[in-house]
Design a protein around this motif. Structure first.
Motif, short mmCIF file in Angstrom:
data_model
loop_
_atom_site.label_atom_id
_atom_site.label_comp_id
_atom_site.label_asym_id
_atom_site.label_seq_id
_atom_site.Cartn_x
_atom_site.Cartn_y
_atom_site.Cartn_z
N HIS A 116 -1.46 -4.53 -7.45
CA HIS A 116 -0.39 -3.88 -6.70
C HIS A 116 -0.98 -3.07 -5.55
O HIS A 116 -2.08 -2.54 -5.65
CB HIS A 116 0.43 -2.96 -7.61
N SER A 117 -0.21 -2.98 -4.49
CA SER A 117 -0.69 -2.23 -3.32
C SER A 117 0.48 -1.45 -2.74
O SER A 117 1.59 -1.99 -2.56
CB SER A 117 -1.26 -3.19 -2.27
N TRP A 118 0.27 -0.14 -2.50
CA TRP A 118 1.28 0.71 -1.87
C TRP A 118 0.68 1.32 -0.61
O TRP A 118 -0.26 2.12 -0.66
CB TRP A 118 1.70 1.84 -2.82
N ASP A 119 1.21 0.90 0.50
CA ASP A 119 0.71 1.39 1.79
C ASP A 119 -0.80 1.24 1.88
O ASP A 119 -1.51 2.13 2.37
CB ASP A 119 1.08 2.86 2.00
N GLY A 120 -1.30 0.13 1.36
CA GLY A 120 -2.73 -0.13 1.44
C GLY A 120 -3.55 0.50 0.35
O GLY A 120 -4.77 0.34 0.31
N ILE A 121 -2.86 1.25 -0.54
CA ILE A 121 -3.57 1.90 -1.65
C ILE A 121 -3.42 1.03 -2.89
O ILE A 121 -2.31 0.67 -3.28
CB ILE A 121 -3.01 3.31 -1.91
N LYS A 122 -4.55 0.71 -3.52
CA LYS A 122 -4.54 -0.13 -4.71
C LYS A 122 -4.79 0.71 -5.97
O LYS A 122 -5.43 1.75 -5.90
CB LYS A 122 -5.61 -1.22 -4.61
#
Length: 287
Positions: free
Chosen positions: A17-23
Motif C-alpha cells: 500500500h502507498s499513501w502519498d508516496g509513503i509505504k
C-alpha cells in the motif's frame, strides 16, 4: 520474491500500500506476542468449557465444574443463618423483658432490629425514626397506642387499621364536619390549641370548651391528654401527627385522616418483630 516490494532502506517487505508516496512496512509481530495471544485463546476455550459462561434465554451454560458465585453466596448465607438459629430461637421464645435483661441477647436484638428497621420501617418513619407528616416520630415520648415494650411489640406485630390482621390496632375518629357547624369547629379547634398553649383565640377557645367536653372528651379525656386504649392522641403536648396549625386542626376535626400500618409478624416472624420492638423502644422515647 520477485513480486514482493522490498523497502530500500530497511530491507523489509512492505504491505504493497502507498499513501502519498509513503509505504507501510509489513513487520511481523514478535513471536512472544503471538504465543501469548494463542495461549489466551486456548485459556478462553478452557474457561468456557469448565465454568458457566455462555448466556442462554434462562441462565447460562453450567460448565463441567458446575460452580457459580451465586450458589456459593447462597451456601454462605445459609451457613450464617444456621449460626444464628440458636440465638434467634432464644429470642423468639423469651419474654421481651427477659431479653432486655440479658446483655448479650439485648445487644444482638438491638443490632438486628436496627438492621431490619432500615429495610422495613424507614420508608415511612424516616431513616432516623424522626417520622413525617402522618407517620409518628418514634424518638419522642408521644405514643398513640402506648410506648412500653409490650405495646410497641403489639403495634408492630399486628399493625394499625389494616384489613389483614384480626388483632390490628383500630381507632376511628368520626368526621365532625357532618356534626358541628363551621363556627363550632373553629371554636373547638381554638380550644384544642389552647390545651398545649399554642397560638389561639382565647375568646373562641372559651366558647369551644363545652363543645370539646360534649364531643371529644370521651376519647381524648377532659384535659385532652388522650386515651391509649382508644388510640386517641394526646392533644396537650404540642406534638402533632397531621400538622399543628389552627387550619390543620380544623381539617382533622372536619374530616380526620387515619393512618394504616401493615402487620409484620406473619412476614418477619415472632423473633424478628421482638428485635424491632427492642430497637425502637431503645431509641429513647419508649415508656
Amino acid at each position: 520474491m520477485a513480486d514482493k516490494d522490498i523497502d530500500d532502506v530497511s530491507g523489509t517487505e512492505t504491505t504493497g500500500h502507498s499513501w502519498d508516496g509513503i509505504k507501510e512496512l509489513n513487520t511481523p509481530l514478535p513471536r512472544w506476542w503471538l504465543y501469548t495471544f494463542y495461549a489466551t485463546i486456548i485459556w478462553g476455550i478452557g474457561y468456557v468449557i469448565y465454568y458457566p459462561a455462555i448466556p442462554l434465554i434462562e441462565g447460562s451454560t453450567m460448565g463441567i465444574s458446575g460452580h457459580t458465585n451465586r450458589a456459593a453466596l447462597k451456601d454462605q448465607l445459609a451457613a450464617v443463618e444456621n449460626g444464628r438459629a440458636e440465638i434467634e430461637a432464644q429470642i423468639a421464645a423469651m419474654p421481651l423483658e427477659d431479653i432486655q435483661a440479658n446483655p448479650d441477647l439485648f445487644r444482638y436484638a438491638s443490632a438486628g432490629g436496627a438492621s431490619m428497621y432500615k429495610v422495613f420501617c424507614s420508608q415511612c418513619h424516616g431513616s432516623g425514626a424522626q417520622g413525617a407528616l402522618g407517620f409518628p416520630n418514634l424518638n419522642d415520648d408521644d405514643w398513640i397506642w402506648g410506648g412500653d415494650i409490650e405495646s410497641i411489640y403489639t403495634t408492630i406485630a399486628h399493625g394499625v387499621r389494616n384489613d389483614t390482621d384480626y388483632d390490628a390496632r383500630f381507632g376511628d375518629m368520626p368526621a365532625f364536619g357532618d356534626v358541628l357547624s363551621g363556627g363550632e369547629v373553629n371554636m373547638v379547634a381554638n380550644y384544642v390549641m389552647s390545651l398545649s398553649n399554642s397560638d389561639h383565640d382565647a375568646g373562641l377557645a372559651q366558647d369551644g370548651e363545652q363543645i370539646f367536653l360534649d364531643n371529644c372528651s370521651g376519647c381524648h379525656m377532659e384535659n385532652g391528654t388522650g386515651m391509649v386504649e382508644a388510640g386517641a392522641p394526646n392533644l396537650a403536648d404540642s406534638l402533632w401527627l397531621y400538622g399543628g396549625s389552627i387550619d390543620d386542626v380544623k381539617a382533622q376535626i372536619k374530616q380526620p385522616q387515619h393512618g394504616v400500618m401493615p402487620p409484620w409478624v406473619e412476614k418477619l416472624g415472632e423473633g424478628k418483630v421482638k428485635q424491632l420492638a427492642i430497637y425502637i423502644h431503645s431509641l429513647g422515647g419508649g415508656e
